[in-house]
Design a protein around this motif. Structure first.
Motif, short mmCIF file in Angstrom:
data_model
loop_
_atom_site.label_atom_id
_atom_site.label_comp_id
_atom_site.label_asym_id
_atom_site.label_seq_id
_atom_site.Cartn_x
_atom_site.Cartn_y
_atom_site.Cartn_z
N TRP A 166 0.82 -1.23 0.00
CA TRP A 166 0.00 0.00 0.00
C TRP A 166 0.85 1.28 0.00
O TRP A 166 0.72 2.11 -0.90
N PRO A 167 1.75 1.46 0.99
CA PRO A 167 2.56 2.69 0.95
C PRO A 167 3.42 2.81 -0.30
O PRO A 167 3.65 3.93 -0.78
N ASP A 172 4.13 6.40 -4.66
CA ASP A 172 4.35 6.53 -6.09
C ASP A 172 3.28 7.45 -6.70
O ASP A 172 3.58 8.31 -7.53
N ASN A 173 2.03 7.27 -6.26
CA ASN A 173 0.93 8.10 -6.76
C ASN A 173 1.12 9.58 -6.39
O ASN A 173 0.71 10.46 -7.13
N ALA A 174 1.71 9.82 -5.23
CA ALA A 174 1.82 11.20 -4.75
C ALA A 174 2.88 12.00 -5.50
O ALA A 174 2.88 13.23 -5.46
N LYS A 175 3.79 11.28 -6.19
CA LYS A 175 4.81 12.01 -6.96
C LYS A 175 4.11 12.82 -8.04
O LYS A 175 3.30 12.31 -8.80
N GLY A 176 4.37 14.09 -8.07
CA GLY A 176 3.72 14.95 -9.06
C GLY A 176 2.47 15.62 -8.53
O GLY A 176 1.93 16.50 -9.19
N ASN A 177 1.98 15.20 -7.36
CA ASN A 177 0.83 15.88 -6.76
C ASN A 177 1.37 17.07 -5.94
O ASN A 177 2.01 16.88 -4.91
N PRO A 178 1.13 18.30 -6.40
CA PRO A 178 1.71 19.46 -5.71
C PRO A 178 1.13 19.69 -4.31
O PRO A 178 1.67 20.49 -3.56
N TYR A 179 0.05 18.99 -3.98
CA TYR A 179 -0.56 19.17 -2.66
C TYR A 179 -0.17 18.07 -1.69
O TYR A 179 -0.68 18.02 -0.57
N ALA A 180 0.71 17.16 -2.13
CA ALA A 180 1.05 16.00 -1.29
C ALA A 180 2.14 16.33 -0.28
O ALA A 180 3.09 17.05 -0.58
N TYR A 181 1.99 15.76 0.89
CA TYR A 181 2.94 15.93 1.99
C TYR A 181 4.20 15.09 1.74
O TYR A 181 5.31 15.57 1.87
N LEU A 182 4.02 13.81 1.38
CA LEU A 182 5.16 12.89 1.22
C LEU A 182 5.26 12.45 -0.24
O LEU A 182 4.88 11.34 -0.59
N PHE A 184 7.49 11.36 -2.25
CA PHE A 184 8.73 10.66 -2.61
C PHE A 184 8.47 9.16 -2.63
O PHE A 184 7.54 8.67 -1.99
N LYS A 185 9.31 8.44 -3.36
CA LYS A 185 9.15 7.00 -3.46
C LYS A 185 9.68 6.32 -2.21
O LYS A 185 10.60 6.82 -1.57
N VAL A 186 9.10 5.16 -1.88
CA VAL A 186 9.65 4.36 -0.79
C VAL A 186 9.85 2.93 -1.28
O VAL A 186 9.17 2.49 -2.21
N THR A 187 10.78 2.24 -0.66
CA THR A 187 11.08 0.87 -1.07
C THR A 187 10.56 -0.12 -0.03
O THR A 187 10.30 0.25 1.13
N MET A 188 10.41 -1.36 -0.45
CA MET A 188 9.97 -2.42 0.47
C MET A 188 10.93 -2.51 1.67
O MET A 188 10.49 -2.66 2.80
N ASP A 189 12.23 -2.39 1.40
CA ASP A 189 13.20 -2.49 2.50
C ASP A 189 13.00 -1.37 3.52
O ASP A 189 13.06 -1.60 4.73
N ALA A 190 12.78 -0.16 3.02
CA ALA A 190 12.59 0.99 3.93
C ALA A 190 11.34 0.78 4.78
O ALA A 190 11.32 1.08 5.98
N PHE A 204 5.33 3.22 8.23
CA PHE A 204 4.71 3.41 6.91
C PHE A 204 3.32 2.79 6.80
O PHE A 204 2.68 2.91 5.77
N ASP A 205 2.87 2.12 7.84
CA ASP A 205 1.50 1.56 7.83
C ASP A 205 0.50 2.59 8.32
O ASP A 205 -0.69 2.30 8.39
N ILE A 206 0.98 3.76 8.71
CA ILE A 206 0.14 4.80 9.34
C ILE A 206 0.15 6.04 8.47
O ILE A 206 1.21 6.51 8.06
N ALA A 207 -1.04 6.60 8.20
CA ALA A 207 -1.10 7.85 7.44
C ALA A 207 -0.58 8.99 8.32
O ALA A 207 -0.96 9.09 9.49
N PRO A 208 0.27 9.85 7.77
CA PRO A 208 0.88 10.92 8.57
C PRO A 208 -0.06 12.11 8.74
O PRO A 208 -0.49 12.73 7.77
#
Lengths: 370, 118
Positions: A166-167, A172-182, A184-190, A204-208
Motif C-alpha cells: 500500500w505505501p 508513487d501516486n503522490a509524486k507529481g501531486n503538488p498538494y502532497a505531503y510525502l 517521494f518513493k519508498v522501497t519495500m526495504d525501507a 509506513f503503515d500509518i497515514a501521517p
C-alpha cells in the motif's frame, strides 16, 4: 428534485505549516477559488475535528465569513464527526442545497496537527476512542489499529509484505501531486525496516497527520455554469456500526452500497475510488467491502481500478477532519481533467469514501460527470 | 465490570448499555462480569500518549471475556516476552495516570496474567 453539483475546488499543500494559523490557511484556498470563478456564498460549512485541542479555537465558520469578507447574510456552521468531518460536512451542504436554503455552499476543510510531539497528538486523536474503557485507560488509536491488523493477518493468512504494497503505491501516486505531503518513493526495504510503532504496525503503515486546508463549492443546478463539464453529487450516504474488533468494516460497505444503489450503479461502474486509508490495514478492509476482490485481498484491487491516485492519506497526508474535503477536491479535479498530478483519463464516476480514524462511522459520496 | 445481558437474544454487551448491541432489543438486564478472560491478540505499543510515559511500552490485548464480549485492555504485571495468545488474564484496578497539578490520581481496569497459584 433539486440536483447538487460540485462546481469548484481548491487545495493547499498538506504539511507542517508552523507559521500559519487557520485564517492564513483559509486565505490560501479561498483566494485561489475566488480567482478561478465568481460565486456568491450563501453558507460556509467548516469541517474540522480537533481545533479546540490543537489551537484553542471555536467559532471557525464565523471567523472565516468575517475575514474573507463574504457578507452579512452568510450562514456559518462547523461539522465535527472526528476524521469523518469532511464528508459529514458534505452531507450538511448537500442538504442545504437540496432543501433550497442555499444556492452555493462552501465546504471548507481545516485542520492543524503539526505543532506537537507525537505523544501530544496521540493524546488528542485518542478522543475518538470509547470514553471509559479505551481512552480512559490510556490506549492509542495506533494500538487499536495494530490489533485489527493482527486479526486481519490471522483471519486471512497474510504476511507483513502484503500491507507494505500500500505505501509503495501511494507514495508513487503522490509524486507529481503538488498538494502532497510525502511526494517521494519508498522501497519495500525501507518500509520493512521502519520503526515499530505498535507491533505489527510500523511507521509506513500509518497515514501521517499534518496541517491542511481545502475547499469545494456545492451549487444548485441554477447556480452551476452550463458550459462546463458538470460534476453532480448524486448521493451522500453514511453508516455507523459498533466496532467488535473483527477485521472488517461493515459501516464502509453499508455506506458505499447505499451511495451506489441511490445512483442506480454498481461497484464495477466506479472509475475512481477515493478511500480513507488511515492505516494500510484499513485500506485493505475498505477495499474488501467493494466485493471486487477475494476476501482478505483488498489491496489487489490496485491492479485493476484507480484508487487514491493523488497518494491517499498515506502520502498526500492526513489532515484530520479536512481529509474528506481533499478527497472531494481531488475527485472533482480528476473528473474534470484538471488535477495537476497523476491523472485518471476519462473517468466519469467516482466513489469517495471517508470515515472516522478506525472506521466506526463511514460516509460515501457518488460523483458523476453529467 | 457492569455489562448488559439481552433477554431476547442472550448477547452480552460491555460496557453496560440499555440496548442490546446485537439485536437492538430494549429488554436487557445489568450483569456484573467476573473480569476473567483469554488473550485473543496483543500488541506492544512504543508510541504512548502524553501523561502515560511511565507505562511505555504498553501491552494492549484483545481479550475474550468468559461471558462472551471481546474487549481491549492494558496488561499489567507482565513483560512483553511473557505474553502469548490464549493466555488467561483477570481484571484488576490500577492507577493509570496522575494529574500532579490538580492532585488527582486516575484509576482504571487493567488485566494481569493468571499464573499457577495466583
Amino acid at each position: 428534485m433539486v440536483r447538487v453539483f460540485l462546481t469548484g475546488a481548491s487545495m493547499f499543500k498538506v504539511g507542517r505549516h508552523y507559521n500559519m494559523g487557520f485564517i492564513d490557511l483559509v486565505n490560501e484556498v479561498f483566494s485561489s477559488l475566488e480567482s478561478s470563478m465568481s460565486f456568491q456564498t450563501d453558507a460556509v460549512v467548516v469541517a474540522s475535528a480537533y481545533p479546540e485541542k490543537t489551537s484553542d479555537q471555536v467559532l471557525l465558520a464565523s471567523k472565516v465569513i468575517q475575514e474573507m469578507g463574504m457578507g452579512d447574510n452568510v450562514l456559518g456552521l462547523r461539522v465535527e464527526e472526528g476524521d469523518a468531518s469532511g464528508l459529514a460536512a458534505l452531507a450538511v451542504g448537500f442538504s442545504l442545497v437540496k432543501s433550497g436554503l442555499a444556492k452555493n455552499v462552501l465546504l471548507l476543510g481545516l485542520e492543524k496537527q503539526s505543532e506537537f510531539p507525537s505523544r501530544r497528538l496521540n493524546d488528542i486523536v485518542a478522543q475518538n476512542l470509547d470514553e471509559v474503557y479505551s481512552h480512559g485507560v490510556g490506549l492509542t488509536n495506533h494500538s487499536v489499529a495494530a490489533i485489527l491488523m493482527r486479526e486481519h493477518m490471522k483471519a486471512h493468512g497474510l504476511d507483513y509484505e502484503y500491507y507494505a504494497s500500500w505505501p509503495i503505491v501511494m507514495h508513487d501516486n503522490a509524486k507529481g501531486n503538488p498538494y502532497a505531503y510525502l511526494d517521494f518513493k519508498v522501497t519495500m526495504d525501507a518500509i520493512k525496516s521502519a520503526q515499530v510503532v505498535s507491533d505489527p504496525l510500523r511507521l509506513f503503515d500509518i497515514a501521517p497527520r499534518a496541517d491542511g486546508a481545502a475547499a469545494v463549492l456545492l451549487s444548485s443546478e441554477e447556480a452551476t455554469p452550463k458550459n462546463d463539464a458538470r460534476v453532480e453529487v448524486v448521493s451522500v450516504s453514511s453508516s455507523v456500526v459498533r466496532g467488535d474488533y473483527e477485521p472488517r468494516l461493515l459501516s464502509v460497505g453499508n455506506s458505499m452500497r447505499s451511495s451506489l444503489s441511490q445512483a442506480g450503479l454498481s461497484m464495477s461502474d466506479v472509475d475512481l475510488f477515493e478511500i480513507h486509508d488511515s492505516y494500510s490495514v484499513m485500506a485493505s478492509m475498505i477495499l474488501e467491502e467493494t466485493g471486487l476482490t477475494p476476501p482478505g485481498r483488498g489491496l489487489e484491487i490496485l491492479q485493476h481500478v484507480p484508487v487514491n491516485v493523488g497518494g491517499g492519506l498515506k502520502a498526500r497526508g492526513y489532515p484530520g477532519g479536512a481529509t474528506g474535503i481533499y478527497q472531494l477536491a481531488e475527485a472533482y479535479q480528476h473528473l474534470t481533467g484538471t488535477f495537476p498530478g497523476k491523472r485518471v483519463e476519462n473517468a466519469e464516476v467516482a466513489l469517495v469514501q471517508g470515515m472516522s480514524d478506525l472506521g466506526e462511522t463511514s460516509f460515501s459520496a457518488l460523483l458523476r460527470v453529467m | 465490570m457492569k455489562a448488559s445481558t439481552c433477554k431476547a437474544c442472550g448477547n452480552v454487551t460491555f460496557p453496560y448499555q440499555p440496548i442490546c448491541s446485537r439485536c437492538r432489543g430494549r429488554n436487557v438486564e445489568p450483569v456484573e462480569l467476573r473480569g476473567n478472560g483469554r488473550i485473543v491478540s496483543y500488541t506492544v505499543n512504543y508510541q504512548y500518549r502524553e501523561g502515560f510515559e511511565r507505562q511505555a511500552p504498553q501491552i494492549v490485548a484483545l481479550i475474550e471475556l468468559e461471558e462472551g464480549p471481546k474487549i481491549l485492555g492494558l496488561l499489567t504485571d507482565a513483560e512483553p516476552e511473557e505474553v502469548y495468545e490464549g493466555q488467561r488474564v483477570t481484571a484488576v484496578l490500577r492507577r493509570v495516570s496522575t494529574d500532579s497539578y490538580h492532585g488527582i490520581i486516575y484509576y482504571a481496569l487493567k488485566f494481569r496474567p493468571v499464573r499457577d497459584g495466583s
